[in-house]
Design a protein around this motif. Structure first.
Motif, short mmCIF file in Angstrom:
data_model
loop_
_atom_site.label_atom_id
_atom_site.label_comp_id
_atom_site.label_asym_id
_atom_site.label_seq_id
_atom_site.Cartn_x
_atom_site.Cartn_y
_atom_site.Cartn_z
N UNK A 103 9.19 -7.13 1.97
CA UNK A 103 8.89 -6.12 2.99
C UNK A 103 7.93 -5.08 2.44
N UNK A 104 6.81 -4.92 3.16
CA UNK A 104 5.76 -4.02 2.68
C UNK A 104 6.21 -2.57 2.70
N UNK A 105 7.04 -2.21 3.69
CA UNK A 105 7.47 -0.80 3.74
C UNK A 105 8.34 -0.44 2.54
N UNK A 106 9.12 -1.41 2.03
CA UNK A 106 9.93 -1.14 0.83
C UNK A 106 9.05 -0.88 -0.39
N UNK A 107 7.98 -1.66 -0.52
CA UNK A 107 7.06 -1.48 -1.66
C UNK A 107 6.40 -0.11 -1.58
N UNK A 108 5.94 0.24 -0.36
CA UNK A 108 5.27 1.53 -0.16
C UNK A 108 6.22 2.69 -0.44
N UNK A 109 7.45 2.59 0.04
CA UNK A 109 8.41 3.68 -0.16
C UNK A 109 8.76 3.87 -1.63
N UNK A 110 8.48 2.87 -2.44
CA UNK A 110 8.74 3.00 -3.88
C UNK A 110 7.45 3.23 -4.66
N UNK A 111 6.50 3.90 -4.00
CA UNK A 111 5.39 4.52 -4.72
C UNK A 111 4.12 3.71 -4.87
N UNK A 112 4.15 2.43 -4.46
CA UNK A 112 2.94 1.59 -4.53
C UNK A 112 2.24 1.72 -3.18
N UNK A 113 1.05 2.31 -3.17
CA UNK A 113 0.34 2.48 -1.89
C UNK A 113 -0.69 1.37 -1.68
N UNK A 114 -1.07 0.67 -2.77
CA UNK A 114 -2.01 -0.46 -2.67
C UNK A 114 -1.50 -1.61 -3.52
N UNK A 115 -1.50 -2.83 -2.96
CA UNK A 115 -1.24 -4.01 -3.79
C UNK A 115 -2.38 -5.00 -3.63
N UNK A 116 -2.60 -5.76 -4.68
CA UNK A 116 -3.48 -6.92 -4.58
C UNK A 116 -2.60 -8.16 -4.72
N UNK A 117 -2.50 -8.92 -3.63
CA UNK A 117 -1.79 -10.21 -3.69
C UNK A 117 -2.70 -11.21 -4.39
N UNK A 118 -2.18 -11.84 -5.44
CA UNK A 118 -3.00 -12.78 -6.22
C UNK A 118 -2.39 -14.16 -6.18
N UNK A 119 -2.47 -14.79 -5.02
CA UNK A 119 -1.87 -16.10 -4.82
C UNK A 119 -0.98 -16.05 -3.61
N UNK A 120 -1.40 -16.76 -2.54
CA UNK A 120 -0.68 -16.73 -1.28
C UNK A 120 -1.69 -16.79 -0.16
N UNK A 121 -1.22 -16.68 1.10
CA UNK A 121 -2.13 -16.81 2.24
C UNK A 121 -3.30 -15.84 2.16
N UNK A 122 -4.47 -16.31 2.59
CA UNK A 122 -5.66 -15.47 2.59
C UNK A 122 -5.63 -14.55 3.80
N UNK A 123 -5.74 -13.26 3.55
CA UNK A 123 -5.76 -12.26 4.62
C UNK A 123 -6.87 -11.26 4.35
N UNK A 124 -7.49 -10.73 5.40
CA UNK A 124 -8.43 -9.62 5.18
C UNK A 124 -7.67 -8.37 4.73
N UNK A 125 -8.38 -7.40 4.18
CA UNK A 125 -7.73 -6.16 3.72
C UNK A 125 -7.05 -5.49 4.91
#
Ligand SMILES: [Zn+2]
Length: 416
Positions: A103-125
């Motif tokens: 869940x992206x909101x969990x990652x954001x709430x724990x201080x990470x505001x940007x992630x780079x997914x390195x392996x997985x479905x291709x999505x635009x920013x």
């Protein structure tokens, strides 16, 4: 003229009212909402300490940094955090958020505001305004029968743009076509796997689901194909990130001119090869905590030797792995500090360097906005704050007291 005048007065009145009271409809059109954050300590992504500073946010950007006195009159919405530290939102350079359905909101709430997914479905920013900013490399380019499809989805031999891996066979044209497809789909970098397997303690050598681990060595892309991938990616202005865990893949990555290694290698690498990588200016994404089972004679040894050689490190923790927090990882920072600081005893600049590698240095590498990860005028207003001083205790960063994404507050525990 007389008929128009009252309308102008009304407009002026509403503008003033909106600046004071913040009516959302009018604020959206005419008066960007401002917020002034003030705290005892401030880190701008480069320098610490900077005492008693304020950050003026207008709309989704940082407008100004200055002393609380100097900026105090510029905005009525003040958030005085007291004995706390304001920092840029942290950047996770090695994640698999989409592939592992984190869940992206969990990652954001724990201080990470940007992630780079390195392996997985291709999505635009995506994201960045109250939502996790997510960059994606898309699937990892790999050999048929090789890593990562052989471990994660062994029934799928070709992969695809919506999978964790995508295979190329023997043609340079095919390799170039895949790189073009990835770039066209919004990949912020191109990732390639150079992984023959067999490293003791590596996560990819542990069983995933019911599938047994295939016997090593696993198929590898030929040097010609790797070179074609790197050349095409560079021609399109994309960095190449290589998944590498041992000597053969390491040497192939360095010889082909990749820009970044997605991990500190798990197995011991020769000093000559490590030196070649440092000379070539390759950046190492750390992922030390999640690979901790690789142990002192491989992972730790490589990190320590590279630290002595002055290698360039970027924080990465593999958000989505089950053995790390899904947010800021204080232990990753701790391991970076102790393993990569170089020859001298740890000094305070080494500590600040770890913070730079997860903020300003990481942001500059991602290539979407050079100000990402910095708190300077014009930067995205991605901000976190914690009570106390995280430069003395990394762990408190895992539970931020304030998180702002593109000017929108998503966590604020200072109000309670
Ligand atoms: Zn990974």
């Amino acid at each position: 003229m007389k008929k128009i005048k009252p309308k102008n007065n009304f407009l002026l009145l509403t503008l003033l009212t909106c600046q004071i009271g913040g009516f959302p409809i009018l604020a959206k059109a005419d008066a960007p909402k401002c917020q002034l954050l003030i705290a005892k300590q401030f880190f701008d992504g480069v320098n610490f300490p900077q005492p008693n500073m304020a950050v003026l946010v207008v709309g989704n950007k940082v407008k100004q940094i200055g002393s609380a006195e100097a900026l105090g009159n510029q905005c009525k919405t003040k958030i005085n955090l007291g004995d706390a530290t304001i920092l840029p939102g942290f950047i996770e350079s090695h994640a698999h958020v989409t592939f592992q359905s984190v869940r992206k909101d969990n990652v954001l709430e724990h201080g990470i505001t940007t992630v780079q997914d390195t392996g997985g479905p291709l999505l635009p920013v995506e994201g960045g305004q109250g939502k996790l900013r997510l960059l994606s490399t898309g699937p990892i380019i790999q050999a048929v029968g090789g890593y990562p499809l052989n471990i994660f989805t062994p029934d799928d031999t070709a992969g695809g743009l919506d999978k964790v891996g995508i295979t190329v066979t023997s043609s340079r044209n095919e390799a170039e076509k895949v790189v073009q497809q990835l770039a066209d789909g919004g990949a912020t970098a191109i990732k390639i796997a150079l992984e023959p397997g067999g490293e003791t303690g590596a996560p990819w050598m542990m069983p995933h689901g019911d599938h047994p681990i295939p016997d090593a060595p696993w198929p590898l892309l030929s040097p010609e194909i790797v070179q074609a991938v790197v050349n095409k990616a560079h021609a399109l202005g994309k960095r190449v990130i290589a998944h590498v865990g041992e000597q053969v893949g390491f040497d192939l990555a360095v010889a082909s001119g990749v820009d970044e290694l997605a991990h500190m290698p798990c197995a011991a690498i020769s000093d000559a090869s490590l030196q070649n990588a440092v000379k070539a200016g390759i950046t190492f994404v750390t992922t030390l905590d999640t690979l901790a089972s690789c142990g002192p004679t491989g992972l730790h040894y490589n990190a320590f030797r590279l630290g002595l050689m002055g290698a360039n490190f970027i924080y990465g923790s593999e958000v989505a792995h089950d053995n790390v927090p899904w947010g800021i990882n204080g232990e990753e920072m701790h391991m970076m500090l102790h393993l990569t600081h170089g020859a001298d005893a740890i000094n305070f600049d080494d500590v600040v360097n770890v913070f730079r590698s997860v903020t300003s240095k990481a942001g500059q590498r991602l290539g979407v906005n050079p100000l990402l990860g910095s708190l300077v005028p014009g930067a995205p207003a991605d901000i976190i704050a914690v009570r106390g001083n995280p430069f003395e205790r990394f762990k408190i960063l895992e539970y931020p007291d304030l998180v702002m994404s593109g000017g929108k507050i998503v966590v604020n525990k200072f109000e309670k």
